[in-house]
Design a protein around this motif. Structure first.
Motif, PDB file in Angstrom:
ATOM      1  N   GLU A 241      -4.463 -16.281  -7.871  1.00 50.64           N
ATOM      2  CA  GLU A 241      -3.041 -16.640  -8.136  1.00 50.64           C
ATOM      3  C   GLU A 241      -2.055 -15.445  -7.877  1.00 50.64           C
ATOM      4  O   GLU A 241      -2.039 -14.358  -8.204  1.00 50.64           O
ATOM      5  CB  GLU A 241      -2.950 -16.935  -9.591  1.00 50.64           C
ATOM      6  N   PRO A 242      -0.968 -15.857  -6.815  1.00 44.30           N
ATOM      7  CA  PRO A 242      -0.018 -14.848  -6.395  1.00 44.30           C
ATOM      8  C   PRO A 242       0.688 -14.235  -7.388  1.00 44.30           C
ATOM      9  O   PRO A 242       0.906 -12.981  -7.616  1.00 44.30           O
ATOM     10  CB  PRO A 242       0.861 -15.700  -5.640  1.00 44.30           C
ATOM     11  N   SER A 243       1.145 -15.033  -8.481  1.00 42.45           N
ATOM     12  CA  SER A 243       1.992 -14.327  -9.727  1.00 42.45           C
ATOM     13  C   SER A 243       1.170 -13.427 -10.407  1.00 42.45           C
ATOM     14  O   SER A 243       1.620 -12.418 -11.109  1.00 42.45           O
ATOM     15  CB  SER A 243       2.564 -15.544 -10.478  1.00 42.45           C
ATOM     16  N   LEU A 244      -0.295 -13.573 -10.558  1.00 47.44           N
ATOM     17  CA  LEU A 244      -1.206 -12.683 -11.413  1.00 47.44           C
ATOM     18  C   LEU A 244      -0.926 -11.605 -10.624  1.00 47.44           C
ATOM     19  O   LEU A 244      -0.867 -10.330 -11.269  1.00 47.44           O
ATOM     20  CB  LEU A 244      -2.437 -13.198 -11.379  1.00 47.44           C
ATOM     21  N   ILE A 245      -1.096 -11.465  -9.173  1.00 45.63           N
ATOM     22  CA  ILE A 245      -1.031 -10.357  -8.335  1.00 45.63           C
ATOM     23  C   ILE A 245       0.178  -9.496  -8.709  1.00 45.63           C
ATOM     24  O   ILE A 245       0.121  -8.259  -8.979  1.00 45.63           O
ATOM     25  CB  ILE A 245      -1.452 -10.511  -6.854  1.00 45.63           C
ATOM     26  N   LEU A 246       1.052 -10.016  -8.735  1.00 45.07           N
ATOM     27  CA  LEU A 246       2.414  -9.623  -8.939  1.00 45.07           C
ATOM     28  C   LEU A 246       2.591  -8.994 -10.267  1.00 45.07           C
ATOM     29  O   LEU A 246       2.872  -7.596 -10.504  1.00 45.07           O
ATOM     30  CB  LEU A 246       3.572 -10.586  -8.891  1.00 45.07           C
ATOM     31  N   SER A 247       1.981  -9.618 -11.130  1.00 45.70           N
ATOM     32  CA  SER A 247       1.892  -8.976 -12.797  1.00 45.70           C
ATOM     33  C   SER A 247       1.189  -7.885 -12.680  1.00 45.70           C
ATOM     34  O   SER A 247       1.541  -7.156 -13.466  1.00 45.70           O
ATOM     35  CB  SER A 247       1.323 -10.181 -13.776  1.00 45.70           C
ATOM     36  N   MET A 248       0.041  -7.882 -12.087  1.00 47.88           N
ATOM     37  CA  MET A 248      -0.895  -6.713 -12.162  1.00 47.88           C
ATOM     38  C   MET A 248      -0.074  -5.661 -11.429  1.00 47.88           C
ATOM     39  O   MET A 248      -0.423  -4.293 -11.725  1.00 47.88           O
ATOM     40  CB  MET A 248      -2.208  -6.887 -11.334  1.00 47.88           C
ATOM     41  N   VAL A 249       0.489  -5.867 -10.372  1.00 49.75           N
ATOM     42  CA  VAL A 249       1.290  -4.615  -9.712  1.00 49.75           C
ATOM     43  C   VAL A 249       2.343  -4.249 -10.672  1.00 49.75           C
ATOM     44  O   VAL A 249       2.554  -2.923 -10.869  1.00 49.75           O
ATOM     45  CB  VAL A 249       2.084  -4.869  -8.495  1.00 49.75           C
ATOM     46  N   LYS A 267      -3.735  -6.201  -1.444  1.00 46.38           N
ATOM     47  CA  LYS A 267      -4.441  -7.538  -1.607  1.00 46.38           C
ATOM     48  C   LYS A 267      -3.433  -8.687  -1.809  1.00 46.38           C
ATOM     49  O   LYS A 267      -3.839  -9.795  -1.070  1.00 46.38           O
ATOM     50  CB  LYS A 267      -5.252  -7.582  -3.176  1.00 46.38           C
ATOM     51  N   ALA A 268      -2.331  -8.627  -2.256  1.00 42.60           N
ATOM     52  CA  ALA A 268      -1.287  -9.617  -2.234  1.00 42.60           C
ATOM     53  C   ALA A 268      -0.907  -9.930  -0.677  1.00 42.60           C
ATOM     54  O   ALA A 268      -0.804 -11.186  -0.154  1.00 42.60           O
ATOM     55  CB  ALA A 268      -0.222  -9.471  -3.202  1.00 42.60           C
ATOM     56  N   ILE A 269      -0.549  -9.093  -0.145  1.00 38.55           N
ATOM     57  CA  ILE A 269      -0.043  -9.301   1.254  1.00 38.55           C
ATOM     58  C   ILE A 269      -0.995  -9.625   2.291  1.00 38.55           C
ATOM     59  O   ILE A 269      -0.521 -10.518   2.962  1.00 38.55           O
ATOM     60  CB  ILE A 269       0.459  -7.727   1.822  1.00 38.55           C
ATOM     61  N   THR A 270      -2.128  -9.603   2.131  1.00 36.25           N
ATOM     62  CA  THR A 270      -3.388 -10.277   2.768  1.00 36.25           C
ATOM     63  C   THR A 270      -3.748 -11.618   2.305  1.00 36.25           C
ATOM     64  O   THR A 270      -4.455 -12.217   3.016  1.00 36.25           O
ATOM     65  CB  THR A 270      -4.385  -9.238   2.868  1.00 36.25           C
ATOM     66  N   SER A 271      -3.275 -11.912   1.029  1.00 36.73           N
ATOM     67  CA  SER A 271      -3.736 -13.260   0.655  1.00 36.73           C
ATOM     68  C   SER A 271      -3.138 -14.443   1.642  1.00 36.73           C
ATOM     69  O   SER A 271      -2.141 -14.264   1.681  1.00 36.73           O
ATOM     70  CB  SER A 271      -3.250 -13.379  -0.882  1.00 36.73           C
ATOM     71  N   SER A 272      -3.969 -15.423   1.490  1.00 31.77           N
ATOM     72  CA  SER A 272      -3.442 -16.478   2.322  1.00 31.77           C
ATOM     73  C   SER A 272      -2.789 -17.295   1.657  1.00 31.77           C
ATOM     74  O   SER A 272      -2.127 -18.419   1.972  1.00 31.77           O
ATOM     75  CB  SER A 272      -4.709 -17.239   2.962  1.00 31.77           C
ATOM     76  N   LYS A 273      -2.877 -17.269   0.302  1.00 31.09           N
ATOM     77  CA  LYS A 273      -2.293 -18.104  -0.718  1.00 31.09           C
ATOM     78  C   LYS A 273      -0.900 -17.725  -1.013  1.00 31.09           C
ATOM     79  O   LYS A 273      -0.295 -18.686  -1.495  1.00 31.09           O
ATOM     80  CB  LYS A 273      -3.041 -18.323  -1.966  1.00 31.09           C
ATOM     81  N   ILE A 297       4.405   6.345   5.875  1.00 30.39           N
ATOM     82  CA  ILE A 297       4.771   5.078   5.908  1.00 30.39           C
ATOM     83  C   ILE A 297       4.089   4.346   6.984  1.00 30.39           C
ATOM     84  O   ILE A 297       4.099   3.163   7.043  1.00 30.39           O
ATOM     85  CB  ILE A 297       6.168   4.846   5.892  1.00 30.39           C
ATOM     86  N   VAL A 298       3.518   5.078   7.787  1.00 28.28           N
ATOM     87  CA  VAL A 298       2.758   4.433   8.746  1.00 28.28           C
ATOM     88  C   VAL A 298       1.509   3.578   8.290  1.00 28.28           C
ATOM     89  O   VAL A 298       1.083   2.630   8.926  1.00 28.28           O
ATOM     90  CB  VAL A 298       2.233   5.500  10.067  1.00 28.28           C
ATOM     91  N   ALA A 299       1.236   4.010   7.493  1.00 25.15           N
ATOM     92  CA  ALA A 299       0.195   3.267   6.432  1.00 25.15           C
ATOM     93  C   ALA A 299       0.345   1.760   6.263  1.00 25.15           C
ATOM     94  O   ALA A 299      -0.450   1.057   6.192  1.00 25.15           O
ATOM     95  CB  ALA A 299      -0.055   4.005   5.086  1.00 25.15           C
ATOM     96  N   ALA A 300       1.786   1.435   6.453  1.00 29.15           N
ATOM     97  CA  ALA A 300       2.174   0.024   6.138  1.00 29.15           C
ATOM     98  C   ALA A 300       1.985  -0.709   7.384  1.00 29.15           C
ATOM     99  O   ALA A 300       1.904  -2.178   7.302  1.00 29.15           O
ATOM    100  CB  ALA A 300       3.545  -0.228   5.454  1.00 29.15           C
ATOM    101  N   ASN A 301       1.675  -0.215   8.539  1.00 29.84           N
ATOM    102  CA  ASN A 301       2.004  -0.900   9.929  1.00 29.84           C
ATOM    103  C   ASN A 301       0.803  -1.756   9.966  1.00 29.84           C
ATOM    104  O   ASN A 301       0.671  -3.031  10.225  1.00 29.84           O
ATOM    105  CB  ASN A 301       1.652   0.125  11.120  1.00 29.84           C
ATOM    106  N   PRO A 302      -0.542  -1.577   9.587  1.00 32.92           N
ATOM    107  CA  PRO A 302      -1.648  -2.701   9.868  1.00 32.92           C
ATOM    108  C   PRO A 302      -1.369  -3.717   8.949  1.00 32.92           C
ATOM    109  O   PRO A 302      -1.917  -4.884   9.387  1.00 32.92           O
ATOM    110  CB  PRO A 302      -2.986  -1.872   9.223  1.00 32.92           C
ATOM    111  N   LEU A 303      -0.592  -3.744   7.812  1.00 29.96           N
ATOM    112  CA  LEU A 303      -0.368  -4.792   7.120  1.00 29.96           C
ATOM    113  C   LEU A 303       0.487  -5.807   7.787  1.00 29.96           C
ATOM    114  O   LEU A 303       0.627  -7.064   7.817  1.00 29.96           O
ATOM    115  CB  LEU A 303       0.215  -4.459   5.717  1.00 29.96           C
TER     116      LEU A 303
END
Length: 576
Positions: A241-249, A267-273, A297-303
């Motif tokens: 559940e996307p909202s759960l992932i946000l809450s866990m963040v 995990k959230a960014i790669t989620s298809s939901k 911040i290059v670490a964000a490029n693959p996302l």
């Protein structure tokens, strides 16, 4: 006269004498002829108001009032008129009389309730909503209004009782539950507050939303352990559940576990939901965490590459990725992303603006600036910024008449949200005219610029300096230049201008002080002109050897002054 009958924020003042709001008073009983006369004038008043003839309507209503001073419709209309005329005491009198003669009228009471609430007449607000609930128990909003009125008056128990009454009438709802939660918290009865949410969870055990709400509320209350209990329960229902992932963040950030927060974000960014808008918000948070932790911040490029695969047609990803690449200093790749965005969104100025952000500092990229601004003008002809930068690029290319045409076209076609920006256009036009030796046209445009923005410092500086070069209107020049140094007392350009105007006025000692300040604050960023001015001041104040040093320095810096070499040769100040 401006009049808005349906405004909910009419401000009125409480009269000094007490007023029984809800006791029915008997109005005048009119005979048939007088009633017909009254109806005729009232109809005419309403018709005049509909046609926007407010003064005529007001006069007709006053005539109606002289016939029947107890008619609630007339009283309300006159109350609204007097309120618009800022005669608040009379307006309040009319509204209260309207309620007195028609106490069951919902609309009249709500106007009075809103007015009293705005004036902080707490007891009266409670009285009004209590009265209305007796007549309109089916109107749910009144229970909330009464609860809020009790809350504003500090009677939180009665506020909760009002919501309990509503709950018996409608059953449990989110609005009631969360309002009771808020009130119990205000009473510092936290367990009762959380019990309200628990009661909803018990009735809806498989609803993940309520478990997440409970966890989020505990997290807000600085009880992360209790919050985690409910997040775990929620994960048993739907771990993706996307909202759960946000809450866990939020949870991991709360307990300062940055690495776990990053894992959840990935995990959230790669989620298809999850919705792409939410993913982009999370990406922004992820990049912010990387920067806070001084990570690459290059670490964000693959996302972003993953997002491009999931959402190949969403150009907002291109825009955000371009911003990230710009932060990384990769201007070439950033430009490609902004070009993609602009191609797909030609009517959005953001893409053009980001491209300009890349090329404007580069004086060798003026052709690119022209290309971008012309495309911006073609697709968004009302955007003034593109005319401005087009004119700037053309001026730097020494295509002065084309620069002038760009600014004039902007004034004709663009929509200016601020007079200050329009003032800058006139200022630029003034500068170009001065460069083209059209001084009178320059001064006319400077006047237009200052009319729109009297504090336009670059215009004040240039206008005053050019007047001083002509030795013209020096008092006006000194006054305008004085505004600039008061606003920016360490600006070397403004200090030099002020010093030079003083020099032309014959105040040599003061001129020396200001030009020396200009050199002190300017350091290595000064023009040759400042050092020539300094030499001139030193020469007329008797220090000729030092004056020659300054003149020579100006010459080394490439001064094009017609008299400079002669000053150095003759070792004396020569007036231009």
């Amino acid at each position: 006269m401006k009049y808005n009958r349906y405004t909910s924020s009419i401000i009125v003042l409480l009269l000094l004498f007490p007023c029984k709001l809800f006791s029915q008073e008997v109005g005048l009983i009119l005979d048939e002829a007088t009633r017909r006369k009254f109806d005729y004038y009232f109809y005419e008043a309403v018709n005049a108001k509909t046609q926007g003839k407010y003064a005529e309507s007001f006069d007709l209503l006053q005539h109606c009032y002289s016939i029947d001073s107890t008619n609630a419709s007339v009283l309300v209309e006159l109350g609204a008129y007097y309120s618009s005329l800022e005669e608040k005491k009379r307006a309040l009198d009319f509204f209260r009389k309207a309620v007195k003669y028609d106490p069951a009228n919902y609309y009249y009471n709500m106007i009075l309730g809103g007015v009293c609430k705005e004036l902080d007449l707490k007891e009266e607000v409670i009285e009004i909503y209590t009265h209305l609930l007796k007549s309109y128990p089916e109107k749910v909003e009144l229970y909330f209004d009464l609860a809020n009125a009790y809350g504003d008056n500090g009677d939180l128990e009665k506020a909760i009782q009002s919501l309990d009454s509503l709950q018996k009438y409608t059953g449990v709802s989110d609005g009631i539950t969360f309002n009771k939660f808020r009130l119990y918290n205000m009473m510092d009865q936290k367990e009762k507050a959380f019990d309200e949410i628990r009661s909803v969870i018990e009735k809806n055990p498989d609803n993940i939303r309520y478990k997440l709400i409970m966890g989020d509320l505990y997290l807000q209350d600085n009880q992360p352990e209790r919050a985690l209990e409910y997040y775990i329960q929620a994960s048993h229902i739907d771990p993706d559940e996307p909202s759960l992932i946000l809450s866990m963040v939020n949870y991991y950030e709360k307990i300062n576990n940055k690495s776990a927060a990053v894992e959840e974000l990935q995990k959230a960014i790669t989620s298809s939901k999850m919705e792409v808008d939410t993913k982009l918000q999370l990406l922004a948070r992820y990049i912010n965490i990387l920067r806070q932790n001084q990570q690459d911040i290059v670490a964000a490029n693959p996302l972003f590459q993953k997002l491009f695969e999931q959402h190949p047609n969403n150009t907002r990803i291109n825009m955000m990725y371009g911003d990230l690449l710009l932060l990384q200093g990769n201007k070439e790749e950033a430009m490609k992303q902004f070009e993609i965005y602009t191609r797909e969104n030609p009517a959005d100025p953001a893409g053009y603006e980001q491209m300009l952000r890349i090329v404007l500092p580069d004086t060798l990229a003026l052709d690119k600036v022209v290309e971008i601004t012309l495309a911006g003008i073609e697709n968004i002809p009302t955007a003034p910024q593109f005319y401005f930068y087009l004119g700037l690029a053309k001026f730097q290319q020494k295509r002065y008449k084309e620069a002038l045409a760009a600014y004039e076209q902007g004034l004709e076609s663009a929509e200016f949200q601020s007079p200050m920006l329009e003032s800058d256009f006139y200022g630029q036009i003034g500068d170009i005219h001065h460069f083209l030796k059209n001084n009178e046209a320059a001064y006319e445009n400077y006047e237009k610029a200052l009319k729109l923005n009297p504090q336009n410092l670059p215009v004040l500086n240039n206008y005053s300096y050019y007047l001083s070069l002509e030795r013209k209107n020096l008092d006006k020049a000194e006054q305008m230049s004085g505004i600039t140094i008061k606003a920016e007392p360490t600006n070397p350009t403004y200090l030099d201008t002020y010093g030079w105007i003083l020099f032309e006025q014959g105040a040599y000692t003061m001129a020396k002080i200001y030009i020396e300040k200009a050199i002190e604050y300017g350091k290595d960023e000064l023009s040759a002109e400042v050092f020539e001015h300094y030499g001139d001041v030193l020469a007329v104040t008797g220090d000729i050897d030092k004056a020659v040093e300054q003149w020579k320095r100006a010459r080394e810096m490439g001064s094009d002054s017609r008299t400079l070499n002669e000053k150095i040769r003759k070792k004396e100040y020569i007036r231009k």
